[in-house]
Design an enzyme around this catalytic site. Structure first.
Site, PDB file in Angstrom:
ATOM      1  N   GLU A 187       0.861  -1.031  -0.121  1.00  0.00           N
ATOM      2  CA  GLU A 187       0.126   0.183   0.148  1.00  0.00           C
ATOM      3  C   GLU A 187       1.057   1.541  -0.022  1.00  0.00           C
ATOM      4  O   GLU A 187       0.374   2.286   0.100  1.00  0.00           O
ATOM      5  CB  GLU A 187      -1.012  -0.024   1.780  1.00  0.00           C
ATOM      6  CG  GLU A 187      -2.146  -1.359   1.707  1.00  0.00           C
ATOM      7  CD  GLU A 187      -2.688  -1.062   2.786  1.00  0.00           C
ATOM      8  OE1 GLU A 187      -3.896  -1.612   2.074  1.00  0.00           O
ATOM      9  OE2 GLU A 187      -1.918  -0.698   3.831  1.00  0.00           O
ATOM     10  N   ASP A 237     -12.397  -4.642  -2.310  1.00  0.00           N
ATOM     11  CA  ASP A 237     -13.464  -5.404  -2.521  1.00  0.00           C
ATOM     12  C   ASP A 237     -14.285  -5.022  -1.917  1.00  0.00           C
ATOM     13  O   ASP A 237     -14.722  -4.488  -1.484  1.00  0.00           O
ATOM     14  CB  ASP A 237     -12.917  -7.086  -2.371  1.00  0.00           C
ATOM     15  CG  ASP A 237     -12.691  -6.598  -0.325  1.00  0.00           C
ATOM     16  OD1 ASP A 237     -11.836  -5.689  -0.300  1.00  0.00           O
ATOM     17  OD2 ASP A 237     -13.433  -6.083   0.431  1.00  0.00           O
TER      18      ASP A 237
END
Ligand code: ADE
Length: 230
Positions: free
Chosen positions: A12, A198
């Site tokens: 990230e 998601d």
């Protein structure tokens, strides 16, 4: 002004880390703190690891040892609701720990016992800068609202329906609300910005693998824009 930038996972932060002009690197509590300059700002970037304990320890180190003035948490998150898709950005208005449960004593689900607040509010100015950063990239869809955190990867339709009903959450992840709690206790203005990887439903772990690169790319774009505006 020094800004602490926290991500839970190395992937990230890796795009951003390439742009940091490193001044100092320190290991503490199994985490690597990179102090330096990023887009003209003094920053300390760190990968805290997954979950609320890791992120709380990390935030307290940023507060006590690096004396940061602001904290930004970036990374990926599960989307809650029909209109939110992988790659979209969520800017937290406030955060709650969805797995804190002392309802047996009459508390609301998510309430941290004996604390004078239910949710942890992001700094209004930082929210406004984050929203402006989102508006400056029109091809990115963005949402603002409540993010909930817990030590659970959510991959279950009933659970996301519950997070929606119980908390009115737009997104779930595993660190934001504990970072928020530590910022609250140390009076540090903060904001949490996440990109959706998601939809926290059945099969979320598959989407997660697939969409992490685009989600990371998008949250990094927003953060870059934000730092230039701060
Ligand atoms: N981070 C990214 N997706 C997530 C999910 N579905 N649950 C918890 N944390 C997440």
């Amino acid at each position: 002004m020094t800004i602490g930038i926290i991500a839970a996972m190395a992937e990230e932060l890796e795009i951003l880390l390439k742009d940091v002009t490193l001044e100092e690197k320190n290991e503490k509590a199994n985490m690597t703190f990179h102090k330096g300059k990023l887009y003209g700002k003094d920053v300390v970037t760190v990968v805290c690891g997954i979950g609320k304990v890791n992120s709380a320890i990390c935030t307290q180190i940023l507060a006590s040892e690096y004396k940061v003035d602001r904290i930004i948490n970036v990374g990926v998150a599960g989307g809650i609701g029909k209109n939110i898709y992988p790659g979209d950005i969520v800017v937290a208005e406030n955060l709650v720990q969805h797995d804190m449960d002392t309802t047996a004593f009459g508390d609301k689900m998510g309430q941290i016992p004996r604390l004078d607040t239910f949710d942890f509010k992001c700094n209004a100015e930082m929210i406004s800068i984050a929203k402006k950063a989102c508006e400056s990239i029109p091809e990115l869809n963005s949402f603002t609202g409540r993010i909930v955190s817990g030590d659970q990867f959510i991959a279950n339709i009933e659970k996301i329906q519950w997070l929606d009903k119980e908390f009115g959450a737009i997104s779930c992840e595993m660190e934001g609300a504990s970072i928020a709690q530590v910022c609250y206790l140390n009076s540090i203005p903060f904001v949490v910005i996440r990109s959706i990887s998601d939809n926290a439903n059945n099969g979320a772990h598959m989407d997660y693998q697939k969409f992490i690169p685009v989600a990371v790319k998008n949250s990094t774009r927003i953060l870059k824009q934000m730092l230039e505006m701060m």
